[in-house]
Scaffold this active site. Sequence first.
Site, PDB file in Angstrom:
ATOM      1  N   GLU A 133      53.958  -1.330   4.630  1.00  0.00           N
ATOM      2  CA  GLU A 133      52.902  -0.371   4.949  1.00  0.00           C
ATOM      3  C   GLU A 133      53.532   0.962   5.363  1.00  0.00           C
ATOM      4  OE1 GLU A 133      49.011  -2.542   5.940  1.00  0.00           O
ATOM      5  OE2 GLU A 133      50.080  -2.287   7.814  1.00  0.00           O
ATOM      6  N   HIS A 137      52.740  -4.421  13.339  1.00  0.00           N
ATOM      7  CA  HIS A 137      51.956  -3.376  12.670  1.00  0.00           C
ATOM      8  C   HIS A 137      52.386  -2.011  13.216  1.00  0.00           C
ATOM      9  CE1 HIS A 137      48.720  -0.889  11.237  1.00  0.00           C
ATOM     10  NE2 HIS A 137      48.438  -1.853  10.374  1.00  0.00           N
TER      11      HIS A 137
HETATM   12  P1  13P Z   1      44.125   1.303   5.635  1.00  0.00           P
HETATM   13  O1  13P Z   1      43.823   0.382   4.489  1.00  0.00           O
HETATM   14  O2  13P Z   1      42.909   1.715   6.408  1.00  0.00           O
HETATM   15  O3  13P Z   1      44.971   2.453   5.194  1.00  0.00           O
HETATM   16  O4  13P Z   1      45.010   0.470   6.684  1.00  0.00           O
HETATM   17  C1  13P Z   1      46.101  -0.242   6.230  1.00  0.00           C
HETATM   18  C2  13P Z   1      46.582  -1.116   7.318  1.00  0.00           C
HETATM   19  O5  13P Z   1      47.097  -0.640   8.313  1.00  0.00           O
HETATM   20  C3  13P Z   1      46.400  -2.571   7.173  1.00  0.00           C
HETATM   21  O6  13P Z   1      47.119  -3.263   8.131  1.00  0.00           O
END
Ligand code: 13P
Length: 233
Positions: A157, A90
């Site tokens: 992401e 992450h």
């Molecule tokens: P948000 O949905 O709060 O933007 O976070 C995304 C995330 O990092 C999920 O792993």
Amino acid sequence: MMIIAGNFKTNHTRSSTLSYAKGLNQFLRDRQFGAEVYLFPPMSALAYDDFSHFSIGAQNAYPVCGGAYTGEIGLDQLNELQIKTLMIGHSERRVLLGESDQICQRKFEFFAHHGMNIFLCVGESLEVRQAQKVREFLALQLSGIDLSYARLIVAYEPIWAIGTGVSASLIEIQETHAILKDLGCSRVVYGGSVNPQNAREIMSLDGVDGVLVGGASLRLESFCEIIENGEMK
Ligand code: 13P
């Protein structure tokens, strides 16, 4: 079938996770949704009853069975709790804790060898996007990862869309998922400010196999709405 995952990060306690998980399980059981649902609670909330309608994952683990790795958990601890799903890389761990592509590769190798479901998070910073180096950057993050591993889910992401309330645009999501598919990823979910209002459009895009939700997963009602929005595919 859409993949819909909630990442609690360092939110919720053991007791609030338990009541959330009971509610989620009941929702999925009553409505018979055809979605693959995962929940990533904080480490302290990993051990609880077996919920048959969704899977619990760990947000992180160290690539060992056990040993002298203060503050980490390994395979022995995950096995005891029957955790079969792990998140790796992450961006909060990469940025805040200095987790490198190399350590992510080691984690992938070890836990894939032990047959776990793996969510591997990738995603570029705004600088990389503005320099039009997204493809090269993602290719580097994926180098050394066996993309043919059947239990791999890649989570795209973009760092600039996480927790900002502004998701990537539909075009940016579609184009970047196409890049990831072209690089050899078979299942790719999107994460970054997904909420009940934008989830349906995002999940209807070509190349989007689901969503990884942070903030909007913290309230059960909002996560359930997102799951409902993923039904149509
Ligand atoms: P948000 O949905 O709060 O933007 O976070 C995304 C995330 O990092 C999920 O792993």
